[in-house]
Design a protein around this motif. Structure first.
Motif, PDB file in Angstrom:
ATOM      1  N   SER A  60       0.689  -1.018   0.076  1.00 31.25           N
ATOM      2  CA  SER A  60       0.107   0.090  -0.033  1.00 31.25           C
ATOM      3  C   SER A  60       0.896   1.403  -0.045  1.00 31.25           C
ATOM      4  O   SER A  60       0.558   2.081  -0.675  1.00 31.25           O
ATOM      5  CB  SER A  60      -0.988  -0.050   1.090  1.00 31.25           C
ATOM      6  OG  SER A  60      -0.240   0.224   2.402  1.00 31.25           O
ATOM      7  N   GLN A  61       2.041   1.153   0.847  1.00 33.99           N
ATOM      8  CA  GLN A  61       2.943   2.374   0.709  1.00 33.99           C
ATOM      9  C   GLN A  61       3.648   2.411  -0.608  1.00 33.99           C
ATOM     10  O   GLN A  61       3.739   3.606  -1.201  1.00 33.99           O
ATOM     11  CB  GLN A  61       3.885   2.245   1.794  1.00 33.99           C
ATOM     12  CG  GLN A  61       3.435   2.649   3.380  1.00 33.99           C
ATOM     13  CD  GLN A  61       4.521   2.162   4.342  1.00 33.99           C
ATOM     14  OE1 GLN A  61       5.416   1.576   4.067  1.00 33.99           O
ATOM     15  NE2 GLN A  61       4.176   2.993   5.202  1.00 33.99           N
ATOM     16  N   VAL A  62       3.876   1.495  -1.273  1.00 37.73           N
ATOM     17  CA  VAL A  62       4.606   1.583  -2.671  1.00 37.73           C
ATOM     18  C   VAL A  62       3.416   2.056  -3.619  1.00 37.73           C
ATOM     19  O   VAL A  62       3.821   3.106  -4.588  1.00 37.73           O
ATOM     20  CB  VAL A  62       5.097   0.282  -3.253  1.00 37.73           C
ATOM     21  CG1 VAL A  62       5.430   0.226  -4.708  1.00 37.73           C
ATOM     22  CG2 VAL A  62       6.254  -0.035  -2.139  1.00 37.73           C
ATOM     23  N   LYS A  63       2.194   1.700  -3.524  1.00 38.24           N
ATOM     24  CA  LYS A  63       1.147   2.020  -4.421  1.00 38.24           C
ATOM     25  C   LYS A  63       0.816   3.560  -4.184  1.00 38.24           C
ATOM     26  O   LYS A  63       0.863   4.292  -5.028  1.00 38.24           O
ATOM     27  CB  LYS A  63      -0.077   1.230  -4.232  1.00 38.24           C
ATOM     28  CG  LYS A  63      -1.270   1.714  -4.956  1.00 38.24           C
ATOM     29  CD  LYS A  63      -2.510   1.035  -4.650  1.00 38.24           C
ATOM     30  CE  LYS A  63      -3.658   1.426  -5.250  1.00 38.24           C
ATOM     31  NZ  LYS A  63      -4.850   0.914  -5.057  1.00 38.24           N
ATOM     32  N   ALA A  64       1.100   4.135  -3.056  1.00 38.33           N
ATOM     33  CA  ALA A  64       0.548   5.303  -2.648  1.00 38.33           C
ATOM     34  C   ALA A  64       1.708   6.105  -3.313  1.00 38.33           C
ATOM     35  O   ALA A  64       1.545   7.292  -3.826  1.00 38.33           O
ATOM     36  CB  ALA A  64       0.708   5.570  -1.069  1.00 38.33           C
ATOM     37  N   GLU A  65       2.937   5.850  -3.020  1.00 37.62           N
ATOM     38  CA  GLU A  65       4.451   6.689  -3.405  1.00 37.62           C
ATOM     39  C   GLU A  65       4.149   6.590  -5.082  1.00 37.62           C
ATOM     40  O   GLU A  65       4.458   7.776  -5.627  1.00 37.62           O
ATOM     41  CB  GLU A  65       5.392   5.977  -3.048  1.00 37.62           C
ATOM     42  CG  GLU A  65       6.722   6.667  -3.394  1.00 37.62           C
ATOM     43  CD  GLU A  65       6.955   7.996  -2.850  1.00 37.62           C
ATOM     44  OE1 GLU A  65       7.504   9.046  -3.456  1.00 37.62           O
ATOM     45  OE2 GLU A  65       6.466   8.288  -1.853  1.00 37.62           O
ATOM     46  N   ASP A  66       3.864   5.611  -5.824  1.00 36.88           N
ATOM     47  CA  ASP A  66       3.566   5.762  -7.035  1.00 36.88           C
ATOM     48  C   ASP A  66       2.704   6.506  -7.712  1.00 36.88           C
ATOM     49  O   ASP A  66       3.068   7.300  -8.514  1.00 36.88           O
ATOM     50  CB  ASP A  66       3.398   4.147  -7.737  1.00 36.88           C
ATOM     51  CG  ASP A  66       3.428   3.992  -9.112  1.00 36.88           C
ATOM     52  OD1 ASP A  66       4.436   4.561  -9.706  1.00 36.88           O
ATOM     53  OD2 ASP A  66       2.584   3.584  -9.728  1.00 36.88           O
ATOM     54  N   MET A  67       1.661   6.453  -6.968  1.00 34.11           N
ATOM     55  CA  MET A  67       0.429   7.567  -7.407  1.00 34.11           C
ATOM     56  C   MET A  67       0.877   8.752  -7.226  1.00 34.11           C
ATOM     57  O   MET A  67       0.560   9.676  -7.908  1.00 34.11           O
ATOM     58  CB  MET A  67      -0.759   6.995  -6.586  1.00 34.11           C
ATOM     59  CG  MET A  67      -1.561   5.835  -7.182  1.00 34.11           C
ATOM     60  SD  MET A  67      -3.045   5.390  -6.264  1.00 34.11           S
ATOM     61  CE  MET A  67      -4.004   6.390  -7.144  1.00 34.11           C
ATOM     62  N   SER A  68       1.528   9.096  -6.040  1.00 33.80           N
ATOM     63  CA  SER A  68       1.955  10.602  -5.571  1.00 33.80           C
ATOM     64  C   SER A  68       2.933  11.041  -6.695  1.00 33.80           C
ATOM     65  O   SER A  68       2.787  12.280  -7.222  1.00 33.80           O
ATOM     66  CB  SER A  68       2.484  10.513  -4.158  1.00 33.80           C
ATOM     67  OG  SER A  68       2.978  11.714  -4.006  1.00 33.80           O
ATOM     68  N   GLN A  69       4.045  10.222  -7.068  1.00 29.33           N
ATOM     69  CA  GLN A  69       4.896  10.494  -8.147  1.00 29.33           C
ATOM     70  C   GLN A  69       4.123  10.780  -9.561  1.00 29.33           C
ATOM     71  O   GLN A  69       4.541  11.883 -10.350  1.00 29.33           O
ATOM     72  CB  GLN A  69       5.767   9.463  -8.164  1.00 29.33           C
ATOM     73  CG  GLN A  69       7.018   9.467  -7.180  1.00 29.33           C
ATOM     74  CD  GLN A  69       8.031   8.225  -7.527  1.00 29.33           C
ATOM     75  OE1 GLN A  69       7.997   7.710  -8.412  1.00 29.33           O
ATOM     76  NE2 GLN A  69       8.822   8.417  -6.526  1.00 29.33           N
ATOM     77  N   LYS A  70       3.232   9.938  -9.837  1.00 30.63           N
ATOM     78  CA  LYS A  70       2.562  10.064 -11.238  1.00 30.63           C
ATOM     79  C   LYS A  70       1.758  11.550 -11.157  1.00 30.63           C
ATOM     80  O   LYS A  70       1.799  12.147 -12.253  1.00 30.63           O
ATOM     81  CB  LYS A  70       1.640   8.765 -11.276  1.00 30.63           C
ATOM     82  CG  LYS A  70       2.365   7.677 -12.064  1.00 30.63           C
ATOM     83  CD  LYS A  70       1.370   6.653 -12.193  1.00 30.63           C
ATOM     84  CE  LYS A  70       2.017   5.414 -12.562  1.00 30.63           C
ATOM     85  NZ  LYS A  70       1.051   4.415 -12.951  1.00 30.63           N
ATOM     86  N   PHE A  71       1.119  11.713  -9.884  1.00 28.42           N
ATOM     87  CA  PHE A  71       0.149  12.855 -10.062  1.00 28.42           C
ATOM     88  C   PHE A  71       1.178  14.117  -9.994  1.00 28.42           C
ATOM     89  O   PHE A  71       0.803  15.065 -10.788  1.00 28.42           O
ATOM     90  CB  PHE A  71      -0.500  12.984  -8.782  1.00 28.42           C
ATOM     91  CG  PHE A  71      -1.270  13.993  -8.429  1.00 28.42           C
ATOM     92  CD1 PHE A  71      -2.660  14.237  -9.344  1.00 28.42           C
ATOM     93  CD2 PHE A  71      -0.921  15.206  -7.702  1.00 28.42           C
ATOM     94  CE1 PHE A  71      -3.516  15.456  -9.171  1.00 28.42           C
ATOM     95  CE2 PHE A  71      -1.877  16.193  -7.757  1.00 28.42           C
ATOM     96  CZ  PHE A  71      -2.853  16.506  -8.391  1.00 28.42           C
TER      97      PHE A  71
END
Length: 116
Positions: A60-71
């Motif tokens: 869940s932390q990796v997914k959140a970090e990935d989404m944050s970078q994409k945004f």
């Protein structure tokens, strides 16, 4: 004579029928079919359960970090609300993991300080 809406002769007839039924020879109680016993659930080792829980928190932390970078890079496939929800889920998962760790450490200290 009537009692509660049922004639007393009807009650007597019902009692006589029950007694006659109970007095019949050779009656066996009904057989209740039960389902065969289900196989016991496989035993789960504590270490395996802990590892899978930690892997879930990490994911869940990796997914959140990935989404944050994409945004942050302007990717249109990630909305602000999705990114914020994923970040909050990861934060809640991490906080819950910290609380479980604290409880485990506290229990360990309590056990180690016991007099035997």
């Amino acid at each position: 004579m009537k009692t509660g809406g049922i004639d007393s002769t009807q009650i007597q007839n019902m009692i006589a029928q029950l007694k006659a039924h109970a007095a019949r020879p050779g009656l066996t109680p009904p057989v209740i079919k039960t389902e065969p016993a289900a196989a016991p659930a496989p035993r789960v080792q504590f270490a395996d359960a802990l590892k899978s829980a930690l892997d879930g928190v990490n994911a869940s932390q990796v997914k959140a970090e990935d989404m944050s970078q994409k945004f942050a890079l302007g990717d249109d496939s990630v909305s602000l609300s999705d990114m914020m929800i994923a970040t909050q889920k990861a934060s809640i998962n991490f906080q819950a993991t910290i609380q479980v760790r604290n409880k485990l450490v506290s229990a360990y200290h309590d056990i180690m300080n016991m007099q035997v």
